[in-house]
Design a protein around this motif. Structure first.
Motif, short mmCIF file in Angstrom:
data_model
loop_
_atom_site.label_atom_id
_atom_site.label_comp_id
_atom_site.label_asym_id
_atom_site.label_seq_id
_atom_site.Cartn_x
_atom_site.Cartn_y
_atom_site.Cartn_z
N GLY A 91 -8.47 2.09 -12.09
CA GLY A 91 -7.45 1.43 -11.30
C GLY A 91 -7.40 -0.08 -11.48
N ARG A 92 -8.34 -0.64 -12.21
CA ARG A 92 -8.32 -2.10 -12.47
C ARG A 92 -7.22 -2.39 -13.48
NH1 ARG A 92 -12.03 -4.05 -9.49
NH2 ARG A 92 -13.88 -2.83 -8.99
N HIS A 93 -6.35 -3.31 -13.16
CA HIS A 93 -5.10 -3.45 -13.90
C HIS A 93 -4.68 -4.91 -14.04
CE1 HIS A 93 -4.38 -3.09 -9.57
NE2 HIS A 93 -3.45 -4.01 -9.76
N ALA A 94 -3.78 -5.13 -14.99
CA ALA A 94 -3.07 -6.40 -15.08
C ALA A 94 -1.95 -6.35 -14.04
CB ALA A 94 -2.48 -6.57 -16.49
N ARG A 95 -1.44 -7.54 -13.64
CA ARG A 95 -0.46 -7.53 -12.56
C ARG A 95 0.41 -8.78 -12.61
NH1 ARG A 95 -2.87 -7.97 -6.64
NH2 ARG A 95 -2.58 -10.19 -6.96
N SER A 96 1.65 -8.60 -12.20
CA SER A 96 2.55 -9.71 -11.91
C SER A 96 3.02 -9.54 -10.48
CB SER A 96 3.78 -9.69 -12.83
OG SER A 96 3.40 -9.84 -14.17
N ALA A 97 3.11 -10.64 -9.74
CA ALA A 97 3.63 -10.61 -8.37
C ALA A 97 4.74 -11.65 -8.30
CB ALA A 97 2.53 -10.91 -7.36
N VAL A 98 5.95 -11.21 -8.02
CA VAL A 98 7.13 -12.06 -8.14
C VAL A 98 7.91 -12.07 -6.83
CG1 VAL A 98 9.27 -12.39 -9.44
CG2 VAL A 98 7.28 -11.40 -10.57
N PHE A 118 -5.88 -0.78 -2.89
CA PHE A 118 -5.78 0.67 -2.66
C PHE A 118 -5.94 1.44 -3.96
CE2 PHE A 118 -3.15 4.52 -2.55
CZ PHE A 118 -3.84 5.24 -1.59
N LEU A 119 -5.27 1.00 -5.02
CA LEU A 119 -5.32 1.75 -6.29
C LEU A 119 -6.72 1.70 -6.91
CD1 LEU A 119 -1.78 0.84 -7.55
CD2 LEU A 119 -2.61 3.13 -6.94
N VAL A 120 -7.43 0.59 -6.76
CA VAL A 120 -8.81 0.54 -7.24
C VAL A 120 -9.69 1.47 -6.40
CG1 VAL A 120 -10.85 -0.94 -7.50
CG2 VAL A 120 -8.62 -1.74 -8.30
N GLU A 121 -9.45 1.51 -5.10
CA GLU A 121 -10.20 2.41 -4.22
C GLU A 121 -10.02 3.87 -4.66
OE1 GLU A 121 -10.04 4.00 0.44
OE2 GLU A 121 -8.93 2.20 -0.12
N ILE A 122 -8.81 4.25 -4.99
CA ILE A 122 -8.51 5.65 -5.32
C ILE A 122 -8.82 5.99 -6.78
CG2 ILE A 122 -6.70 7.42 -5.43
CD1 ILE A 122 -7.61 6.48 -2.54
N ARG A 125 0.84 -1.20 0.00
CA ARG A 125 0.00 0.00 0.00
C ARG A 125 0.87 1.25 0.00
NH1 ARG A 125 -2.77 3.68 3.39
NH2 ARG A 125 -4.97 3.97 2.85
N LEU A 126 1.93 1.26 0.81
CA LEU A 126 2.84 2.40 0.82
C LEU A 126 3.51 2.58 -0.54
CD1 LEU A 126 4.45 1.98 4.35
CD2 LEU A 126 3.01 3.90 3.58
N CYS A 127 3.89 1.49 -1.19
CA CYS A 127 4.46 1.58 -2.54
C CYS A 127 3.45 2.22 -3.48
CB CYS A 127 4.84 0.20 -3.06
SG CYS A 127 6.23 -0.59 -2.23
N ALA A 128 2.18 1.84 -3.37
CA ALA A 128 1.14 2.39 -4.23
C ALA A 128 0.96 3.89 -3.98
CB ALA A 128 -0.18 1.64 -4.01
#
Length: 155
Positions: free
Chosen positions: A128-135, A119-123, A69-72
């Motif tokens: 804010g709806r996005h594609a994503r990779s989590a590594v 958080f990004l969808v909230e704001i 969230r802080l990164c966002a």
């Protein structure tokens, strides 16, 4: 949408920090054509690293989500700077790439990433709806627990 971003940040109790200066030989963001790419953002709060270490080895899932969230928040600060404060220029968030410093047995990087995505969808609302990779990675700069980069559409 511009008023919505500012009002949603206010409703969430979030004041964006000044966009962080680069820590090495790179720029914090690049606008090219209709795209805005941010450099990786760390979980800085008040200019200091707020969450360090590895998930699964001393850093809890909840702490990882807080870090994301802080990164966002820092991503939005960079985006605001890149569009000279004109939120109306910021279009859709296209993609997040989330790097999670992880112990070898930790496999919930996707749940850590939800701290930023939610958080990004909230704001940003539907933009804010996005594609994503989590590594999962063995280490990140300054022993940060999470680092995230973003790709936006801009006008």
């Amino acid at each position: 949408m511009a008023d919505s971003i500012a009002s949603r940040l206010e409703a969430a109790g979030v004041t964006l920090p000044e966009a962080a200066a680069p820590a090495a030989n790179y720029v914090p963001s690049v606008v090219y054509g209709g795209l805005l790419q941010t450099s990786g953002q760390l979980p800085l709060d008040g200019g200091k690293l707020a969450v360090s270490g590895k998930l699964g080895a001393g850093v809890s899932l909840e702490e990882g989500q807080k870090a994301a969230r802080l990164c966002a928040i820092n991503i939005l600060a960079q985006a605001k700077s890149a569009v000279s404060g004109d939120w109306s220029r910021l279009g859709r968030l296209l993609k997040l790439t989330v790097f999670v410093a992880s112990d070898a047995g930790f496999t919930e990087q996707h749940k850590v990433a939800n701290g930023a995505s939610d958080f990004l969808v909230e704001i940003l609302g539907d933009n804010g709806r996005h594609a994503r990779s989590a590594v999962g990675v063995p280490a990140l700069p300054m022993d940060a627990a999470v680092e995230i980069e973003a790709l936006f559409e801009v006008a």
